[in-house]
Design an enzyme around this catalytic site. Structure first.
Site, short mmCIF file in Angstrom:
data_model
loop_
_atom_site.label_atom_id
_atom_site.label_comp_id
_atom_site.label_asym_id
_atom_site.label_seq_id
_atom_site.Cartn_x
_atom_site.Cartn_y
_atom_site.Cartn_z
N HIS A 94 49.99 -13.67 -33.89
CA HIS A 94 50.14 -13.26 -32.48
C HIS A 94 51.63 -13.27 -32.13
O HIS A 94 52.14 -12.34 -31.54
CB HIS A 94 49.36 -14.18 -31.55
CG HIS A 94 49.69 -13.94 -30.11
ND1 HIS A 94 49.29 -12.81 -29.45
CD2 HIS A 94 50.45 -14.66 -29.23
CE1 HIS A 94 49.76 -12.84 -28.21
NE2 HIS A 94 50.47 -13.95 -28.05
N ARG A 127 46.82 -5.88 -36.89
CA ARG A 127 48.03 -6.71 -36.79
C ARG A 127 48.38 -7.31 -38.14
O ARG A 127 47.59 -8.05 -38.70
CB ARG A 127 47.71 -7.82 -35.78
CG ARG A 127 48.85 -8.35 -35.00
CD ARG A 127 48.38 -9.43 -34.04
NE ARG A 127 47.95 -10.63 -34.74
CZ ARG A 127 47.27 -11.63 -34.18
NH1 ARG A 127 46.93 -11.57 -32.91
NH2 ARG A 127 46.93 -12.68 -34.88
N TYR A 147 42.83 -19.40 -37.12
CA TYR A 147 41.61 -18.81 -36.57
C TYR A 147 41.21 -17.51 -37.27
O TYR A 147 40.14 -16.98 -37.05
CB TYR A 147 41.84 -18.50 -35.07
CG TYR A 147 43.08 -17.63 -34.85
CD1 TYR A 147 43.01 -16.25 -34.95
CD2 TYR A 147 44.33 -18.20 -34.58
CE1 TYR A 147 44.13 -15.45 -34.79
CE2 TYR A 147 45.45 -17.42 -34.41
CZ TYR A 147 45.35 -16.04 -34.52
OH TYR A 147 46.47 -15.25 -34.36
C1 LIG Z 1 48.79 -12.47 -16.80
C2 LIG Z 1 48.92 -13.19 -18.11
N1 LIG Z 1 47.94 -13.99 -18.54
C3 LIG Z 1 48.05 -14.65 -19.72
C4 LIG Z 1 49.18 -14.49 -20.48
C5 LIG Z 1 49.31 -15.23 -21.84
N2 LIG Z 1 49.15 -14.27 -22.91
C6 LIG Z 1 50.20 -13.75 -23.57
S1 LIG Z 1 49.76 -12.63 -24.72
C7 LIG Z 1 48.14 -12.85 -24.40
C8 LIG Z 1 47.07 -12.11 -25.17
C9 LIG Z 1 47.18 -10.65 -25.00
O1 LIG Z 1 46.27 -10.00 -25.85
P1 LIG Z 1 46.22 -8.45 -25.93
O2 LIG Z 1 46.29 -7.85 -24.56
O3 LIG Z 1 45.05 -8.07 -26.76
O4 LIG Z 1 47.58 -8.05 -26.67
P2 LIG Z 1 48.09 -8.45 -28.13
O5 LIG Z 1 48.82 -9.74 -28.02
O6 LIG Z 1 46.92 -8.52 -29.04
O7 LIG Z 1 49.02 -7.35 -28.49
C10 LIG Z 1 47.94 -13.79 -23.38
C11 LIG Z 1 46.63 -14.21 -22.85
C12 LIG Z 1 50.21 -13.68 -20.00
N3 LIG Z 1 51.34 -13.49 -20.66
N4 LIG Z 1 50.06 -13.00 -18.82
#
Ligand SMILES: Cc1ncc(C[n+]2csc(CCOP(=O)(O)OP(=O)(O)O)c2C)c(N)n1
Length: 334
Positions: free
Chosen positions: A255, A251, A263
């Protein structure tokens, strides 16, 4: 198979798409910060809400979608611009959607995390882990209809710890469905590093538990992604069932935009820059004599023009009328 065996026009198409995604997102980021500082009011400016960009992860989308036909489905995540563009979603309507305008894909109601384009069989959502069972649904439909289209479920390394991932893998495997589970492992789920949330080093190892092939590939190398994706798509079309591909991506941004990334160790960002798939691909095309600097710079100029046109379209488009708010939703709409 090496890069020499891929037709030049395919390679240039891949370069065009990768560069378009990067240009598009960098331009979006500039517009995102308009009117938001210094307090970073998330609702202010021309792009309201959160914005998750895919810079550094373009190879996952391009290496996969280059093998897809219009009737194949891609179901993305909250970070899905790269897959939307690689699947051919109209850039103007997509941009208008992100800007909340009436001319957007969903009339401006979905925003950047909810891009739906039935004409391209593309969708995505902000619900982490939602893509997996949805792709299984598409796979069941293809199988029942006896057609050879496939479904690609995209999820992050964080999403791979949701129950939906495991349930979907099992069902797709038992029913031999034409589904490709593509895990974009960028090493982070917001601020949680993968090793703190996942008991195995690679999500591809989890495929074994469901009796399906799983591979892990370096996303810094779009050709490597192209190769494994080709095999998975062909296997699904032959009716041999699902596959799992883990693309190890890096990335380049936070985020979401506005993330101070306190972090994140500095070396991790340095590594992401080193692993930049666009820069690596450009270098490969030039070093192997596949393309000239002139050819690539023409593509870059065309992309910049197309992106600017999409932004202008969104800026000039009207906001939806207030009465539109209740249309197409459950609460009292028609
Ligand atoms: C069901 C659900 N739980 C929590 C969230 C909050 N949330 C948004 S993005 C994220 C992290 C996702 O990480 P990853 O799947 O590794 O994808 P990345 O953001 O790294 O592309 C979280 C926990 C959400 N949107 N939906």
């Amino acid at each position: 198979m090496g890069v020499e065996e891929i037709p030049k026009e395919t390679l240039l198409e891949m370069y065009r798409t990768m560069h378009k995604i990067r240009t598009y997102e960098e331009t979006l980021a500039k517009w995102y910060y308009e009117g938001k500082s210094p307090r970073f009011d998330i609702s202010a400016g021309p792009i309201p809400g959160e914005l998750h960009l895919s810079s550094g992860q373009e190879s996952a989308a391009v290496g996969m979608c280059i093998h897809l036909k219009p009737e194949d489905a891609v179901i993305g995540t909250h970070r899905a611009h790269h897959f939307a563009i690689a699947k051919g979603v109209d850039l103007k309507k997509m941009t208008a959607e992100i800007f909340g305008k009436a001319t957007g894909l969903s009339g401006g109601k979905g925003g950047h995390m909810h891009l739906f384009d039935v004409s391209k069989n593309f969708s995505c959502s902000g619900i982490v882990g939602a893509s997996f069972p949805q792709a299984v649904g598409v796979g069941i439909a293809a199988k029942l209809k006896g057609e050879d289209y496939v479904a690609v479920a995209v999820g992050g390394d964080g999403a791979a710890n949701q129950g939906t991932f495991h349930e979907a893998l099992n069902l797709a495997a038992v029913w031999k469905l034409p589904v490709i589970f593509l895990i974009e492992d960028n090493g982070w789920a917001i601020s949680v590093p993968k090793e703190k949330s996942t008991a195995v080093a690679k999500n591809s190892e989890r495929a074994k538990a469901y009796g399906i092939p799983g591979v892990s590939v370096d996303g810094a190398d779009v050709i490597a992604v192209y190769e494994v994706a080709k095999e998975a798509v062909e296997r699904a079309r032959r009716g041999e069932g699902p596959s799992l591909i883990e693309v190890r991506t890096y990335r380049l941004r936070g985020h979401f935009e506005g993330d101070p990334q306190l972090y994140r160790p500095k070396e991790d960002l340095e590594l992401a820059k080193e692993k930049d798939p666009l820069r690596n691909f450009e270098k490969l095309l030039l070093e192997k004599g596949i393309a000239t600097e002139e050819e690539l710079s023409r593509i870059r100029e065309e992309n910049e023009k197309e992106v600017q046109e999409a932004i202008d379209f969104a800026l000039k488009s009207p906001y939806p009328e207030p009465e539109e708010a209740l249309k197409g939703v459950f609460a009292g709409g028609d």
